[in-house]
Design a protein around this motif. Sequence first.
Motif, PDB file in Angstrom:
ATOM      1  N   UNK A  94       0.855  -1.181   0.000  1.00  0.00           N
ATOM      2  CA  UNK A  94       0.000   0.000   0.000  1.00  0.00           C
ATOM      3  C   UNK A  94       0.895   1.236   0.000  1.00  0.00           C
ATOM      4  N   UNK A  95       0.472   2.281  -0.701  1.00  0.00           N
ATOM      5  CA  UNK A  95       1.220   3.537  -0.807  1.00  0.00           C
ATOM      6  C   UNK A  95       2.577   3.324  -1.476  1.00  0.00           C
ATOM      7  N   UNK A  96       2.533   2.743  -2.657  1.00  0.00           N
ATOM      8  CA  UNK A  96       3.753   2.490  -3.417  1.00  0.00           C
ATOM      9  C   UNK A  96       4.366   3.806  -3.869  1.00  0.00           C
ATOM     10  N   UNK A  97       3.582   4.606  -4.581  1.00  0.00           N
ATOM     11  CA  UNK A  97       4.051   5.896  -5.095  1.00  0.00           C
ATOM     12  C   UNK A  97       3.377   7.068  -4.392  1.00  0.00           C
ATOM     13  N   UNK A  98       2.084   6.901  -4.128  1.00  0.00           N
ATOM     14  CA  UNK A  98       1.311   7.956  -3.455  1.00  0.00           C
ATOM     15  C   UNK A  98       0.556   7.306  -2.297  1.00  0.00           C
ATOM     16  N   UNK A  99      -0.166   8.099  -1.529  1.00  0.00           N
ATOM     17  CA  UNK A  99      -0.916   7.547  -0.401  1.00  0.00           C
ATOM     18  C   UNK A  99      -2.207   6.867  -0.850  1.00  0.00           C
ATOM     19  N   UNK A 100      -2.565   6.980  -2.128  1.00  0.00           N
ATOM     20  CA  UNK A 100      -3.814   6.369  -2.599  1.00  0.00           C
ATOM     21  C   UNK A 100      -3.581   5.362  -3.718  1.00  0.00           C
ATOM     22  N   UNK A 101      -2.490   4.612  -3.643  1.00  0.00           N
ATOM     23  CA  UNK A 101      -2.280   3.533  -4.608  1.00  0.00           C
ATOM     24  C   UNK A 101      -1.912   2.243  -3.885  1.00  0.00           C
ATOM     25  N   UNK A 102      -1.900   1.152  -4.648  1.00  0.00           N
ATOM     26  CA  UNK A 102      -1.686  -0.168  -4.048  1.00  0.00           C
ATOM     27  C   UNK A 102      -1.250  -1.154  -5.129  1.00  0.00           C
ATOM     28  N   UNK A 103      -0.377  -2.071  -4.761  1.00  0.00           N
ATOM     29  CA  UNK A 103       0.095  -3.108  -5.679  1.00  0.00           C
ATOM     30  C   UNK A 103      -0.016  -4.475  -5.024  1.00  0.00           C
ATOM     31  N   UNK A 104      -0.422  -5.448  -5.830  1.00  0.00           N
ATOM     32  CA  UNK A 104      -0.306  -6.857  -5.462  1.00  0.00           C
ATOM     33  C   UNK A 104       0.721  -7.447  -6.412  1.00  0.00           C
ATOM     34  N   UNK A 105       1.906  -7.742  -5.899  1.00  0.00           N
ATOM     35  CA  UNK A 105       2.973  -8.359  -6.682  1.00  0.00           C
ATOM     36  C   UNK A 105       2.834  -9.869  -6.527  1.00  0.00           C
ATOM     37  N   UNK A 106       2.632 -10.565  -7.637  1.00  0.00           N
ATOM     38  CA  UNK A 106       2.368 -12.000  -7.608  1.00  0.00           C
ATOM     39  C   UNK A 106       3.570 -12.747  -8.186  1.00  0.00           C
ATOM     40  N   UNK A 107       4.084 -13.702  -7.416  1.00  0.00           N
ATOM     41  CA  UNK A 107       5.257 -14.463  -7.819  1.00  0.00           C
ATOM     42  C   UNK A 107       4.934 -15.438  -8.949  1.00  0.00           C
ATOM     43  N   UNK A 108       5.795 -15.423  -9.961  1.00  0.00           N
ATOM     44  CA  UNK A 108       5.745 -16.430 -11.023  1.00  0.00           C
ATOM     45  C   UNK A 108       6.839 -17.451 -10.726  1.00  0.00           C
ATOM     46  N   UNK A 109       8.062 -16.963 -10.560  1.00  0.00           N
ATOM     47  CA  UNK A 109       9.201 -17.762 -10.109  1.00  0.00           C
ATOM     48  C   UNK A 109       9.933 -16.905  -9.073  1.00  0.00           C
ATOM     49  N   UNK A 110      10.942 -17.456  -8.411  1.00  0.00           N
ATOM     50  CA  UNK A 110      11.701 -16.616  -7.476  1.00  0.00           C
ATOM     51  C   UNK A 110      12.355 -15.397  -8.152  1.00  0.00           C
ATOM     52  N   UNK A 111      12.504 -15.436  -9.468  1.00  0.00           N
ATOM     53  CA  UNK A 111      13.132 -14.331 -10.193  1.00  0.00           C
ATOM     54  C   UNK A 111      12.197 -13.649 -11.185  1.00  0.00           C
ATOM     55  N   UNK A 112      10.889 -13.832 -11.064  1.00  0.00           N
ATOM     56  CA  UNK A 112       9.944 -13.133 -11.949  1.00  0.00           C
ATOM     57  C   UNK A 112       8.609 -12.945 -11.223  1.00  0.00           C
ATOM     58  N   UNK A 113       7.881 -11.893 -11.657  1.00  0.00           N
ATOM     59  CA  UNK A 113       6.596 -11.601 -11.016  1.00  0.00           C
ATOM     60  C   UNK A 113       5.735 -10.767 -11.958  1.00  0.00           C
ATOM     61  N   UNK A 114       4.450 -10.688 -11.612  1.00  0.00           N
ATOM     62  CA  UNK A 114       3.506  -9.810 -12.290  1.00  0.00           C
ATOM     63  C   UNK A 114       2.848  -8.962 -11.212  1.00  0.00           C
ATOM     64  N   UNK A 115       2.857  -7.646 -11.423  1.00  0.00           N
ATOM     65  CA  UNK A 115       2.252  -6.715 -10.469  1.00  0.00           C
ATOM     66  C   UNK A 115       0.891  -6.263 -10.962  1.00  0.00           C
TER      67      UNK A 115
END
Length: 180
Positions: free
Chosen positions: A130-151
């Motif tokens: 929560x609050x990645x860049x601003x106070x009103x944003x949010x990311x769910x980073x989902x693991x594909x492998x230990x070295x890759x992901x989709x946000x």
Amino acid sequence: MIRSVLPVVVVGLVLAGCTTTTPGDPSATGGPATTTDSPQESTTTSSATPGGDELADFDSCAELTAVAGQFDLSRIEKTGKLDCEARWGQTTTKVSINVFPTLGLGDVTLGPNSKASDVQIGARQAKRVEAVLTTTDCTYAVEITPKSRVDFFGASTASSAEACDAAKQLATAVEPKLPE
């Protein structure tokens, strides 16, 4: 006479060596390139990067389009080589899918006010930020492998709760289509 004939013979031999043709598209490159006769195949290759191959066929815009009716998404547009964003319903919230073929969950960047927690999306490990860049944003980073992901990123003008809700719903809907 030999002096005047010798340069002509040398030039003739050099030009004779240049008469063969090789299929492909000639172009200057910064490194080695391979060519093929098939127009469907790529004509330039670069050195392989570790990880991320599993995301080579993942199309973030196609996935947003696939769930557009479920979430009333509009204005779907590509925002980078692998990234795509859309407007979330009739709100001021935007969502995006951002693909990171060579960065895992441990590489998620936190802002000075970020609040991160480990979560699950489907059967996958994920990180909610929560609050990645601003106070009103949010990311769910989902693991594909230990070295890759989709946000799955949500940005709202209303609240981080609205952004997190949109990002989580999008992540949950698209997670079954992520590569294994």
